[in-house]
Design a protein around this motif. Sequence first.
Motif, PDB file in Angstrom:
ATOM      1  N   THR A  62      21.204  63.879  43.630  1.00  0.00           N
ATOM      2  CA  THR A  62      21.680  62.622  44.200  1.00  0.00           C
ATOM      3  C   THR A  62      20.573  61.572  44.216  1.00  0.00           C
ATOM      4  N   THR A  90      26.955  70.728  42.543  1.00  0.00           N
ATOM      5  CA  THR A  90      28.111  71.600  42.798  1.00  0.00           C
ATOM      6  C   THR A  90      29.431  70.842  42.872  1.00  0.00           C
ATOM      7  N   ASN A 137      21.329  69.765  45.121  1.00  0.00           N
ATOM      8  CA  ASN A 137      22.264  68.647  45.308  1.00  0.00           C
ATOM      9  C   ASN A 137      21.537  67.388  45.771  1.00  0.00           C
ATOM     10  N   GLN A 138      20.585  67.560  46.695  1.00  0.00           N
ATOM     11  CA  GLN A 138      19.837  66.416  47.213  1.00  0.00           C
ATOM     12  C   GLN A 138      18.974  65.788  46.123  1.00  0.00           C
ATOM     13  N   SER A 172      21.344  75.519  46.738  1.00  0.00           N
ATOM     14  CA  SER A 172      22.358  74.569  46.260  1.00  0.00           C
ATOM     15  C   SER A 172      22.242  73.233  46.990  1.00  0.00           C
ATOM     16  N   GLU A 173      21.960  73.274  48.298  1.00  0.00           N
ATOM     17  CA  GLU A 173      21.771  72.021  49.030  1.00  0.00           C
ATOM     18  C   GLU A 173      20.537  71.286  48.529  1.00  0.00           C
ATOM     19  N   ARG A 174      19.484  72.029  48.210  1.00  0.00           N
ATOM     20  CA  ARG A 174      18.245  71.397  47.718  1.00  0.00           C
ATOM     21  C   ARG A 174      18.472  70.730  46.364  1.00  0.00           C
ATOM     22  N   ASP A 228      19.691  78.168  50.678  1.00  0.00           N
ATOM     23  CA  ASP A 228      19.867  76.711  50.695  1.00  0.00           C
ATOM     24  C   ASP A 228      19.546  76.061  49.353  1.00  0.00           C
ATOM     25  N   GLU A 240      26.313  65.278  42.573  1.00  0.00           N
ATOM     26  CA  GLU A 240      25.941  66.558  43.166  1.00  0.00           C
ATOM     27  C   GLU A 240      26.143  67.681  42.162  1.00  0.00           C
TER      28      GLU A 240
END
Length: 580
Positions: free
Chosen positions: A224, A232, A220-221, A216-218, A214, A230
């Motif tokens: 933002t 990615t 990205n957050q 990439s999600e971290r 996770d 983001e």
Amino acid sequence: MSVEVWTYLIVGLSFALYFYIGYTSRVRDTKGFYVAGRGVPPVANGAATAADWMSAASFISMAGLIATMGYDGAIYLMGWTGGYVLLALLLAPYLRKYRKFTVPDFVGDRYASNAARTLAAIATIFISLVYVAGQMRGVGIVFSRFLAIDIAQGVLIGVAVVAFFAILGGMKGVTWTQAAQYAVLIIAYLIPGVALAYLLTGNPIPQLAFAFSDISERINQIQTDLGFGEYTAPFQSKPMLDVLAITGALMVGTAGLPHVIIRFYTTPDVRSARYSAFWALLFIGLLYTTAPALAMFARYNLISTLHNKPIDEVRQIDWVAKWEQTGLLKIADKNGDGVVQVAKGKAFQEKGGKPDFNAPDMTNPNEVYLDNDIIVLSTPEVARLAPFVIALLAAGGLAAALSTASGLLIAMSSAVAHDLYYRVFNPRAPERLRLLVGRLAMVPALAAAAYLGINPPGFVAQVVAFAFGLAASGLFPAILLGIFDRRMNAQGAIVGMLVGLTFTSVMIGLMRAPQLFGAAQPVIKDFFGISAEGIGIVGMALNLVTALVVSRLTPPPPTHIQEIVDSIRIPRGAGEAPDE
């Protein structure tokens, strides 16, 4: 032991190894000096090619660019890797079969023209000088941070090390030194990648941690929340047209780089050249598949370490204090709240293309200036890895920079001594004199490398991208058409090279006037949306079209030249390529 002690120990041992290899590989003839006697085995040549090609830009700056640009930074991965595949499959075997020493040697004989040979030699020198600037800057950065000496002193030490094994051993010394340098740089790159992957995701394999966690999600957050796009998401830092142009310029530029092409002349035969290309691609892939993972881990770590932390506490962190001393990291408390803010925008105004640390940019909230070139080198310290890992990374950065610098010096030396002095001005020069001229030619090249390393026209990967653009617009079409177009003649090749090189050089100068000439601002921002890093693809197209048109409006090359062109592409005898 401290980081400094470990650095002196590991760097000292690696330098001792390079000196030993250089001394034991010393040569006494031009064949050994220019093409290592054409006796390098495929695996060793593959490792040397990988080290020669994976410069300071790949090791130091590429992950930094990806960390800063996110998805758009993948242009360097796609361009450089795709370009090597293009070179290995499309050009290298045919050039090796032609049995020459250098790229200008091929151009001069293929087009039966000393004018074409001279122009290709000048282009080789020009491209190599631009490229070597990035390598010497990388050397200076490593020395200034990890050995606590001035960048200029670090550059001079690097020049002295390269001079020893390059002047003494020529291509033979450089080749075997580069094979050792590949081992140093890949180990140095993989260890931090493995450690960070495990620390941040629990998976020790960087490529798998990058793709199947996770992280990439971290990131990205976080991006933002701080006002960035983001991580990615594509086409945030550059428009699609520029992304395509830069990728194309890097691809065809790689295929036209003289110091990389010359590596395929060092193998015993064409079959060995093909195998060495395979090994080089495998060795390159180890680093290039790790780079995007390391970039993401580094970005996450840096933001987590600096953002919303008291400035006084941040400046007491050892790695922050030491990088601030180099001028490659600066923090400005714009709003006076005593807390570091990482956000979108420039922390400082620019003067002459460089940040002015006395003039914070108050138009945005960002309070951290971080040079792209320190992101990889600082990552082990930010992650609090063991001191020997930090020192090993420094040795790896030096190995990457010095290996490419030595290859560039050989390319410049051979262009002067073999292609200009011997093939144009003094064809009757004896072997001993040619070897002496080759060694003497390295002296001004080393001096120029030192100057450009101390006064670079940009950060490492940016400078290297310019070199790729010049190779794309100057040499690639002449090589490509020389192999695959029997109708291409000297007039077409010469005019094409002149048009491509002139256009690309002028456009880079206009768009990078602040970095190159200290101007207040660029003369033009871009060329119909294409930046200086991608302008080489336009120069290449102009070269290609011009060469084809001029060659069709002028007499064809002699019959024996056309027969040679046909014979280069015939597979028969691919396992044998006897020397002249």
